[in-house]
Design a protein around this motif. Structure first.
Motif, PDB file in Angstrom:
ATOM      1  N   ALA A 140     -53.665 -20.897  -1.822  1.00  0.00           N
ATOM      2  CA  ALA A 140     -54.193 -20.049  -0.750  1.00  0.00           C
ATOM      3  C   ALA A 140     -55.723 -20.011  -0.797  1.00  0.00           C
ATOM      4  O   ALA A 140     -56.392 -20.069   0.241  1.00  0.00           O
ATOM      5  CB  ALA A 140     -53.624 -18.632  -0.883  1.00  0.00           C
ATOM      6  N   THR A 199     -58.471 -21.200   2.110  1.00  0.00           N
ATOM      7  CA  THR A 199     -59.551 -20.387   2.673  1.00  0.00           C
ATOM      8  C   THR A 199     -60.909 -21.041   2.447  1.00  0.00           C
ATOM      9  O   THR A 199     -61.802 -20.949   3.291  1.00  0.00           O
ATOM     10  CB  THR A 199     -59.553 -18.979   2.048  1.00  0.00           C
ATOM     11  OG1 THR A 199     -59.700 -19.089   0.624  1.00  0.00           O
ATOM     12  CG2 THR A 199     -58.267 -18.248   2.358  1.00  0.00           C
ATOM     13  N   ASP A 244     -49.492  -5.038   8.905  1.00  0.00           N
ATOM     14  CA  ASP A 244     -49.033  -6.382   8.527  1.00  0.00           C
ATOM     15  C   ASP A 244     -47.623  -6.458   7.951  1.00  0.00           C
ATOM     16  O   ASP A 244     -47.094  -7.566   7.805  1.00  0.00           O
ATOM     17  CB  ASP A 244     -49.992  -6.990   7.489  1.00  0.00           C
ATOM     18  CG  ASP A 244     -51.355  -7.300   8.096  1.00  0.00           C
ATOM     19  OD1 ASP A 244     -51.427  -7.474   9.327  1.00  0.00           O
ATOM     20  OD2 ASP A 244     -52.335  -7.370   7.341  1.00  0.00           O
ATOM     21  N   THR A 292     -45.269  -9.875   8.567  1.00  0.00           N
ATOM     22  CA  THR A 292     -45.118 -10.696   7.359  1.00  0.00           C
ATOM     23  C   THR A 292     -43.661 -10.818   6.980  1.00  0.00           C
ATOM     24  O   THR A 292     -43.177 -11.899   6.596  1.00  0.00           O
ATOM     25  CB  THR A 292     -45.919 -10.087   6.195  1.00  0.00           C
ATOM     26  OG1 THR A 292     -47.291  -9.952   6.578  1.00  0.00           O
ATOM     27  CG2 THR A 292     -45.836 -10.973   4.962  1.00  0.00           C
ATOM     28  N   ASN A 348     -41.940 -13.257   9.365  1.00  0.00           N
ATOM     29  CA  ASN A 348     -42.301 -14.632   9.015  1.00  0.00           C
ATOM     30  C   ASN A 348     -41.550 -15.076   7.761  1.00  0.00           C
ATOM     31  O   ASN A 348     -41.146 -16.239   7.640  1.00  0.00           O
ATOM     32  CB  ASN A 348     -43.806 -14.742   8.783  1.00  0.00           C
ATOM     33  CG  ASN A 348     -44.603 -14.682  10.075  1.00  0.00           C
ATOM     34  OD1 ASN A 348     -44.100 -15.045  11.136  1.00  0.00           O
ATOM     35  ND2 ASN A 348     -45.837 -14.223   9.998  1.00  0.00           N
ATOM     36  N   PHE A 355     -45.438 -22.042  -1.630  1.00  0.00           N
ATOM     37  CA  PHE A 355     -46.202 -21.885  -0.393  1.00  0.00           C
ATOM     38  C   PHE A 355     -46.105 -20.460   0.144  1.00  0.00           C
ATOM     39  O   PHE A 355     -47.071 -19.935   0.702  1.00  0.00           O
ATOM     40  CB  PHE A 355     -45.695 -22.883   0.653  1.00  0.00           C
ATOM     41  CG  PHE A 355     -45.883 -24.306   0.242  1.00  0.00           C
ATOM     42  CD1 PHE A 355     -47.124 -24.919   0.349  1.00  0.00           C
ATOM     43  CD2 PHE A 355     -44.824 -25.037  -0.286  1.00  0.00           C
ATOM     44  CE1 PHE A 355     -47.311 -26.232  -0.036  1.00  0.00           C
ATOM     45  CE2 PHE A 355     -44.995 -26.352  -0.673  1.00  0.00           C
ATOM     46  CZ  PHE A 355     -46.241 -26.962  -0.554  1.00  0.00           C
ATOM     47  N   TRP A 356     -44.937 -19.840  -0.058  1.00  0.00           N
ATOM     48  CA  TRP A 356     -44.786 -18.474   0.443  1.00  0.00           C
ATOM     49  C   TRP A 356     -45.656 -17.490  -0.332  1.00  0.00           C
ATOM     50  O   TRP A 356     -46.272 -16.602   0.252  1.00  0.00           O
ATOM     51  CB  TRP A 356     -43.327 -18.055   0.379  1.00  0.00           C
ATOM     52  CG  TRP A 356     -43.117 -16.629   0.810  1.00  0.00           C
ATOM     53  CD1 TRP A 356     -42.730 -15.570   0.043  1.00  0.00           C
ATOM     54  CD2 TRP A 356     -43.325 -16.106   2.124  1.00  0.00           C
ATOM     55  NE1 TRP A 356     -42.676 -14.427   0.794  1.00  0.00           N
ATOM     56  CE2 TRP A 356     -43.042 -14.724   2.074  1.00  0.00           C
ATOM     57  CE3 TRP A 356     -43.722 -16.670   3.332  1.00  0.00           C
ATOM     58  CZ2 TRP A 356     -43.145 -13.919   3.189  1.00  0.00           C
ATOM     59  CZ3 TRP A 356     -43.822 -15.854   4.447  1.00  0.00           C
ATOM     60  CH2 TRP A 356     -43.542 -14.487   4.369  1.00  0.00           C
ATOM     61  N   TYR A 413     -49.025 -17.692   0.858  1.00  0.00           N
ATOM     62  CA  TYR A 413     -49.169 -16.915   2.096  1.00  0.00           C
ATOM     63  C   TYR A 413     -49.272 -15.421   1.798  1.00  0.00           C
ATOM     64  O   TYR A 413     -50.107 -14.712   2.362  1.00  0.00           O
ATOM     65  CB  TYR A 413     -47.985 -17.202   3.014  1.00  0.00           C
ATOM     66  CG  TYR A 413     -47.936 -16.353   4.269  1.00  0.00           C
ATOM     67  CD1 TYR A 413     -48.863 -16.543   5.289  1.00  0.00           C
ATOM     68  CD2 TYR A 413     -46.977 -15.359   4.427  1.00  0.00           C
ATOM     69  CE1 TYR A 413     -48.839 -15.770   6.432  1.00  0.00           C
ATOM     70  CE2 TYR A 413     -46.930 -14.583   5.567  1.00  0.00           C
ATOM     71  CZ  TYR A 413     -47.858 -14.793   6.570  1.00  0.00           C
ATOM     72  OH  TYR A 413     -47.829 -14.009   7.691  1.00  0.00           O
ATOM     73  N   TYR A 467     -52.614 -14.666   0.428  1.00  0.00           N
ATOM     74  CA  TYR A 467     -53.594 -14.686   1.504  1.00  0.00           C
ATOM     75  C   TYR A 467     -53.567 -13.384   2.303  1.00  0.00           C
ATOM     76  O   TYR A 467     -54.615 -12.787   2.586  1.00  0.00           O
ATOM     77  CB  TYR A 467     -53.336 -15.882   2.419  1.00  0.00           C
ATOM     78  CG  TYR A 467     -54.252 -15.962   3.619  1.00  0.00           C
ATOM     79  CD1 TYR A 467     -55.546 -16.434   3.474  1.00  0.00           C
ATOM     80  CD2 TYR A 467     -53.806 -15.569   4.880  1.00  0.00           C
ATOM     81  CE1 TYR A 467     -56.385 -16.518   4.576  1.00  0.00           C
ATOM     82  CE2 TYR A 467     -54.639 -15.647   5.984  1.00  0.00           C
ATOM     83  CZ  TYR A 467     -55.933 -16.127   5.823  1.00  0.00           C
ATOM     84  OH  TYR A 467     -56.758 -16.188   6.913  1.00  0.00           O
ATOM     85  N   THR A 468     -52.365 -12.940   2.663  1.00  0.00           N
ATOM     86  CA  THR A 468     -52.265 -11.723   3.491  1.00  0.00           C
ATOM     87  C   THR A 468     -52.587 -10.468   2.685  1.00  0.00           C
ATOM     88  O   THR A 468     -53.158  -9.515   3.231  1.00  0.00           O
ATOM     89  CB  THR A 468     -50.844 -11.583   4.087  1.00  0.00           C
ATOM     90  OG1 THR A 468     -49.880 -11.540   3.029  1.00  0.00           O
ATOM     91  CG2 THR A 468     -50.551 -12.747   5.002  1.00  0.00           C
TER      92      THR A 468
END
Length: 208
Positions: A63, A67, A160, A164, A167, A198-199, A202, A205-206
């Motif tokens: 992540a 960015t 969020d 989230t 998703n 990958f999750w 994410y 990141y969030t």
């Protein structure tokens, strides 16, 4: 009469012959088996913690790389990789997410032991309806508590949490279907943590 001496009478009690060797052997085997249960459980939990911790750490680095590459840093965020943030996310995987997954999948497998359609569908549904919200809530709480920004948590959840989570359902429903139908129980934490590389990136990141 020649073979009966003092040594021979050691194996006779008042009601007949004794069998101490078999009793002691069975006692020792049962005690050893009881002592072997806990180390096995402990090793499995530690393995899940280490696996998930390493993959969560990798997810955060992924992540951060994203960015850095796409110029999506927040105002005031330093250039380069944030080692403290990466360690924080790795610690989440090690201390909470890995052990939690270990016990969660064991519980689901015990509750729904067959591959019948009702059991399979129940596992997939509960994995998203119960596991997903708990993990998302925990990672937000973990990050905001350790960064001493708890006052910002309610607004973050309000803004969020639901997007989230939705998703996450798009990503995890297919992954869970493969997990519960094809992957043996001892490898489910590894499989889901690998999918979660990958999750968790994410999530990192969030939540950051």
């Amino acid at each position: 009469m020649r073979g009966f001496g003092a040594a021979s009478f050691r194996h006779f009690g008042p009601l007949g012959p004794r069998r101490p060797l078999r009793c002691e052997a069975s006692r020792s085997s049962s005690s050893s088996s009881s002592t072997n249960v806990q180390p096995g459980v402990g090793n499995a939990v530690l393995k899940a913690a280490l696996t998930t911790g390493a993959l969560t750490l990798a997810g955060d680095l992924l992540a951060q790389s994203f960015t850095q590459r796409h110029g999506t840093r927040l105002p005031g965020q330093s250039k380069g990789f944030d080692g403290v943030r990466a360690a924080r996310m790795g610690g989440f995987g090690f201390a909470f997410y890995g052990p939690y997954q270990h016990f969660w999948y064991k519980y689901l497998d015990k509750l729904f032991p067959t591959k019948s359609v009702p059991h399979f569908a129940s596992k997939v549904f509960l994995n998203q309806a119960a596991l997903g919200p708990v993990v998302l809530s925990a990672v937000l709480l973990w990050n905001y508590a350790l960064t001493k920004q708890m006052e910002k948590l309610p607004e973050k959840v309000k803004r969020d949490f639901v997007p989230t989570l939705m998703n996450g359902w798009k990503f995890w429903v297919p992954a869970s279907m493969v997990n519960f139908y094809l992957v043996p129980l001892p490898y489910r934490v590894l499989y889901m943590s690998t999918c979660g590389l990958f999750w968790t990136g994410y999530l990192s990141y969030t939540s950051n």
